[in-house]
Write an enzyme that holds these catalytic residues in place. Structure first.
Site, short mmCIF file in Angstrom:
data_model
loop_
_atom_site.label_atom_id
_atom_site.label_comp_id
_atom_site.label_asym_id
_atom_site.label_seq_id
_atom_site.Cartn_x
_atom_site.Cartn_y
_atom_site.Cartn_z
N ASP A 1 0.86 -1.18 0.00
CA ASP A 1 0.00 0.00 0.00
C ASP A 1 0.90 1.24 0.00
O ASP A 1 2.11 1.14 0.22
CB ASP A 1 -0.90 -0.03 1.23
CG ASP A 1 -1.85 1.15 1.28
OD1 ASP A 1 -2.35 1.57 0.22
OD2 ASP A 1 -2.09 1.67 2.38
N LYS A 2 0.32 2.41 -0.26
CA LYS A 2 1.12 3.63 -0.27
C LYS A 2 0.92 4.44 1.00
O LYS A 2 1.82 4.61 1.81
CB LYS A 2 0.78 4.51 -1.49
CG LYS A 2 1.65 5.76 -1.59
CD LYS A 2 1.14 6.73 -2.62
CE LYS A 2 -0.07 7.48 -2.12
NZ LYS A 2 0.23 8.46 -1.05
N THR B 1 -2.55 1.11 -4.63
CA THR B 1 -3.01 2.22 -3.82
C THR B 1 -4.35 2.74 -4.34
O THR B 1 -4.67 2.59 -5.53
CB THR B 1 -1.98 3.37 -3.81
OG1 THR B 1 -2.48 4.47 -3.08
CG2 THR B 1 -1.65 3.81 -5.23
N ASP C 1 -1.50 -1.09 6.04
CA ASP C 1 -1.74 -0.56 7.38
C ASP C 1 -3.21 -0.32 7.68
O ASP C 1 -3.53 0.06 8.81
CB ASP C 1 -0.98 0.75 7.56
CG ASP C 1 -1.54 1.85 6.67
OD1 ASP C 1 -1.87 1.55 5.51
OD2 ASP C 1 -1.66 2.99 7.13
N ASN D 1 -8.55 -1.44 4.37
CA ASN D 1 -8.63 -1.67 2.93
C ASN D 1 -7.50 -2.56 2.41
O ASN D 1 -7.51 -2.94 1.25
CB ASN D 1 -8.63 -0.34 2.17
CG ASN D 1 -7.40 0.50 2.50
OD1 ASN D 1 -6.73 0.27 3.50
ND2 ASN D 1 -7.09 1.45 1.66
#
Length: 1081
Positions: free
Chosen positions: A400-401, A682, A821, A824
């Site tokens: 993820d970003k 993302t 984190d 989602n």
């Protein structure tokens, strides 16, 4: 009866039909219960008191080894077959089952404990016309509940009313998407009018028709029918479970989805049991060994039959055969006897030893101080103890970003004003210095309203502000006026900014520190403090931002009566509207923009113009007519905006840093050297994701090409993917080469890796990815993506993240890792072979679903390259030795069979040798310590004084230096041959690890000379990331006259002495701002 069966973990009721549409009525539990919607209780545990034993045993005996040893136990009970006692198998089998059961019970008990804590939380529920404190588990669909500030949202709610004007609420979605920015939700006007009136809320009988439960966090469709009127519902009216209410005293909501049907729980997905490649290999080896065991037993059984037929009759005189037993039947019994005797080829201790080694490797991860984050007091944690060695085999990392690679913190880093660049620090020789934590910061103590958390290092910009340079003042005046930020001042001088995006908050905070403090606003005015002088500008119009315009403008009138338009936006958009006289300044600013973008900063351009009063009056009249028309309103407004936003004068540009976590670029570089491919998945916009890609060194200017896939139809997506593949490898065939792999009828398709010349990147958006994940295009997508060094998927949903992971697992024989984190990322984390959660301020939903967790992305390097590799090597060496040892022991019995007439006698009495081994092991230790303590005891001295005159000799001898010298020399002489051998081995036959260590030491000794940045021209601009990533503004809300939460505090002009006295206290108050979505409705 159904409740009793469900208590035992069995569901005997008829399977619920798939829900097509949800229908509910507020305050009508009887109707809503008839639909049998789920309650708000959640259950993540697998067992209860009665189902634990049968379910756990069923799961454990699905392992081949456990089932095998259960079969052996049954054979050993038969006297005619077994030559070993039954307890030799039942004891270790029970031990293994017991240890595993205790571990499973402990894990399930912790899950049940967490469930109980969540289900027993309290919330105010409107029941029978009054508010009652109820447990979360007792909340039903259709109930109206009251939430208070800083409380978790108990279920998925339709927002009815709130304490804030315009029925707004502010929520934190850290548990859902990892973002700490506050977001805004707004209730319908018709429900907002009820406020907190209990009588009106109790009489509310609105009916909701909406979509069935699903996992789409960003989408909701439905309608509310109330008083014979139908109102549309979208995601802006919904509060999701897992969010936290912030800066809102109270709000009321109608429960739409509860418990397992909430979007948070729908995203959690089904927990799957993850097994390592070592486990799969061991299962395959065990199957082959079973075959080899059957082969050995068959050979020995045939030998027994031949021996009994030819030689057995000789021994019948003293070994008479039972009636009915001939040579063939004897061979049959011998086969099963040797199955028992030779079972040591696959001993049950193998699995026990493997689990112990894995547990030890997990402790190494938990105890690693280099993976401990002191700021949040967060150590690394191995939440799953069975996947350690898999870390050393990772080939694909899906990340993820927001919150994983970045801190989601925007900082004002650099700027260009009137052709001069600010933000860099130079030494006396004019060389640019690297900015570190030790670099001297600008002192803003002259400004008591400055944010103490803001930092800047270029003192020349402050000097330019103090010298009252007109261009510099205009620059910061624009930042203080051209925005939709809302200011809240609970105490004089204590400012709280509620920003539509972190970018806007960073820009307004920068203007605040440099002396242009945005302090308050009304629908008609904006009040700022300019260098200690408070001024109120009349706000005449807001030309709001959208994704087409990519710019925002405000028209204000100064206290002196001068009309001005201030504009900020994407450089390509603003440049088209500049006055021709700005051409030279535009060239210099463009050079600065390229330099800023080359450093991964998010930029935008600022411009302004003075307006003629008569022209603006006429334009304002046409603007009012266009804004009130019912036909083609947007087009007519755009035409008016285009008309007035031209012939602008360029002021400069800003550069904002979306701060990465520490060590992210270096970690990605090291993982790339290890041939690990990193894909970023993302939900952010394309330009934002590209900027982060360049900042992380995933995308580089030196790359041969970066492909952008942004088509809107399946045919176009296929064509763009095919063109990209052909450009990377022109000779590649259109039809992919499929390799069938697998054993035991478990065939799997695999796409082989295709090598290309050069390095490429791939960026694909969510719409194109949805088409590319179709079965007809998935192989084309995977072929093209795997040819690229870097893959970035933007605007993807949680489901698409999991689909991308599953696609790679399906066609690539590679181990995958997903790291995130937020909630989602949960589906992606569960889909991958290894799931890693980033713990910290962003929420714990991902951590709870992960296999490993730590606080910073940079720890991934040590987890994979140190712990993963070492765990894998330890496990491989152990298995290699273990199989060697057991095969050696088993072959003793096999060869002994040729000397005992294949009679299934033991060549080694295992019970005897086990007892002897244990006796001499522990007995020798006991005897040694007993004799030692006896020889130096006081009792022995008193009994045999003449024979034992050396009481205290050991203690006294340790005080003699020559004793220690002897010990040292002896140790050196013993170790020296080993050290010399190792030294010569490294010098003469170095391993790959030795060569790598040597290169690392050389790199540390010879530090590279300081490099000076070169300005690079980009083939495709990624500047103005701010403008592209900015969401639709809420200018209409600003000018509506209803947005203010509290009235402004009366204050005098300038910097008062009371503020000066508070300046020290203000240094302890961090600047805070909140992200607000489009609330124009």
């Amino acid at each position: 009866m159904d409740s009793v069966m469900s208590f035992f973990g069995l569901d005997c009721t008829k399977k619920k039909e798939k829900e097509e549409e949800r229908h509910l009525r507020a305050n009508d539990r009887e109707l809503n219960l008839s639909y049998k919607y789920a309650t708000n209780a959640i259950k993540t545990s697998k067992y209860n008191l009665f189902t634990f034993l049968p379910l756990n045993l069923f799961e454990q005996f699905q392992r081949i080894a456990n089932a095998y040893f259960l079969f052996l136990l049954i054979l050993q009970v038969i006297p005619a077959i077994s030559s070993l006692s039954w307890f030799t198998t039942v004891v270790p089998l029970v031990l293994v089952l017991l240890v595993t059961a205790v571990k499973d019970a402990s894990d399930d008990f912790n899950r049940r404990k967490t469930d109980r804590q969540v289900n027993n939380r309290r919330v105010s529920v409107l029941v029978s016309g009054e508010l009652r404190s109820e447990k979360w588990m007792d909340v039903q669909v259709g109930d109206i509940i009251k939430l208070e500030n800083n409380k978790f949202v108990a279920a998925d709610l339709l927002l009815l009313s709130s304490s804030e004007p315009l029925n707004l609420v502010y929520i934190e979605t850290a548990e859902l998407d990892g973002e700490t920015n506050l977001k805004v939700k707004q209730a319908l006007t018709v429900t907002g009018e009820m406020g907190d009136c209990i009588e009106k809320l109790a009489a509310f009988n609105g009916e909701v028709h909406c979509e069935p439960p699903n996992n789409r966090l960003d989408k909701f469709t439905g309608t509310l029918t109330f008083r014979d009127q139908k109102y549309a519902l979208d995601n802006e009216r919904i509060l999701l479970r897992g969010c936290t209410l912030r800066n809102t005293e109270w709000c009321f909501g109608l429960v739409i989805f509860a418990g397992p049907e909430t979007k948070l729980m729908q995203n959690c997905g089904k927990t799957t049991f993850k097994r390592t490649s070592i486990d799969h290999l061991m299962n395959v080896l065990v199957l082959f060994i079973f075959g080899f065991l059957a082969f050995m037993c068959t050979v020995l059984a045939i030998g027994n039959g031949i021996w009994e037929f030819q030689e057995g009759s000789v021994f019948t005189a003293f070994l008479p055969r039972p009636d009915g037993v001939d040579a063939s039947f004897s061979a049959f019994l011998t086969f099963w006897s040797y199955v028992i005797i030779l079972n040591t080829v696959v001993p049950i201790s193998l699995y026990v030893s493997v689990e112990i080694i894995r547990l030890g490797n997990s402790f190494y991860i938990d105890w690693d101080r280099k993976m401990y984050y002191p700021r949040s007091d967060t150590p690394a944690e191995a939440r799953t103890t069975t996947l350690n060695e898999e870390l050393g085999q990772i080939k694909y990392v899906f990340s993820d970003k927001t919150g994983t690679l970045t801190q989601n913190i925007m900082t004002f880093n650099k700027c260009s004003i009137s052709g001069k660049s600010y933000g860099d620090v130079f030494n006396f020789a004019g060389q640019r210095l690297e900015i570190t934590e030790k670099t001297e910061k600008v002192d803003f103590s002259y400004n008591p309203l400055a944010d103490p958390k803001f930092s800047f290092h270029d003192h020349s910009l402050v000097e330019a502000v103090k010298l009252e340079a007109p261009e510099v003042h205009n620059f910061f005046r624009l930042l203080a006026l051209c925005h939709t930020v809302m200011a809240e001042e609970k105490e004089e001088g204590n400012l709280l900014y509620q920003a539509q995006s972190p970018d806007e908050g960073a820009l307004v905070t920068a203007a605040r520190n440099f002396g242009f403090v945005f302090r308050s606003r009304t629908p008609e005015t904006i009040t700022i403090v300019e260098m200690g002088v408070q001024k109120s500008y009349e706000l005449l119009a807001i030309l709001d931002f959208n994704n087409v315009r990519k710019r925002m403008s405000v028209i204000v009138q100064s206290p002196e009566g001068k009309l001005s338009l201030y504009c900020k936006g994407a450089d390509t958009i603003v440049y088209e509207r500049l006055h021709p006289s700005c051409s030279k300044l535009m060239d210099v600013t463009t050079e600065h923009l390229n330099e800023f973008a080359g450093e991964g900063l998010r930029t935008l351009v600022l411009a302004h113009k003075n307006l003629d009063e008569d022209y603006f009056r006429e334009w304002s009249t046409r603007h009012h007519m266009a804004s009130t028309t019912l036909e083609d309103r947007e087009e007519r407004l755009d035409e008016l905006y285009e008309e007035i936003e031209k012939d602008l004068l360029l002021l400069g540009a800003t550069a904002i840093e979306d701060k990465l976590q520490d060590g992210v670029p270096q970690t990605i570089e090291q993982l790339s050297k290890a041939n690990i491919k990193i894909w970023v998945l993302t939900g952010d916009k394309q330009e934002t994701a590209e900027n982060i890609g360049y900042s992380c060194n995933m995308l580089r200017e030196e790359m041969t090409d970066v492909f952008i896939i942004s088509a809107d139809t399946p045919q176009e997506v296929h064509e763009e993917l095919r063109n990209a593949r052909k450009k990377m490898k022109p000779e590649s065939e259109d039809e992919p080469t499929i390799i069938q792999r697998g054993i035991l009828d478990k065939k799997s398709k695999m796409l082989p890796d295709e090598t290309v010349d050069g390095e490429y990147g791939l960026v694909i958006n969510g719409h194109s990815l949805a088409y590319a994940l179709d079965k007809s295009l998935e192989q084309e997508l995977l072929r093209t993506a795997c040819m690229c060094k870097t893959v970035i998927c933007c605007r993807v949903t949680p489901l698409q993240k999991a689909q991308v992971v599953e696609l790679v697992k399906k066609y690539k024989q590679a181990v995958t890792l997903a790291i995130g984190d937020g909630a989602n990322d949960v589906s992606m984390i569960k889909a991958a072979h290894i799931g890693v959660g980033i713990s910290g301020q962003e929420g714990m939903q991902a951590v709870l679903s992960s296999d490993f967790s730590f606080a910073q992305f940079r720890y991934l390097q040590r987890l994979l390259l140190v712990h993963g590799r070492w765990s894998y090597l330890r496990m491989c060496k152990f298995l290699r030795y273990f199989f060697y040892k057991n095969f050696t022991f088993t072959f003793v019995h096999f060869w002994y069979a040729f000397f005992c007439g294949f009679s299934a006698q033991l060549g080694l009495d295992t019970s005897y040798w086990t007892a002897v081994n244990q006796f001499f092991l522990w007995g020798s230790l006991a005897v040694y310590f007993a004799i030692t303590f006896t020889m130096y005891s006081n009792g022995m001295y008193l009994i045999f004084t003449a024979s034992f005159p050396f009481i205290g000799t050991a203690r006294n001898s340790l005080n003699q230096p020559n004793v220690w010298l002897t010990i040292l020399l002896t140790s050196i002489l013993c170790v020296l041959p080993v050290v010399a051998y190792r030294f010569l081995l490294i010098q003469l036959c170095p391993t790959i690890n030795d060569k790598v260590r040597f290169k690392v030491r050389q790199a540390k000794v010879a530090l590279p000379p300081p490099s000076f940045r070169t300005r690079l021209r980009r083939r495709s601009s990624r500047r103005s990331g701010y403008a592209f990533s900015h969401a639709q503004g809420y200018g209409d809300l600003v000018t509506s006259g209803k947005y203010l939460q509290r009235g402004a505090i009366s204050r005098g002009r300038g910097f008062s002495s009371s503020i000066q006295q508070r300046s020290g206290a203000l240094q302890e108050m961090p600047q805070m701002y909140r992200a607000v979505k489009d609330a124009s409705q």
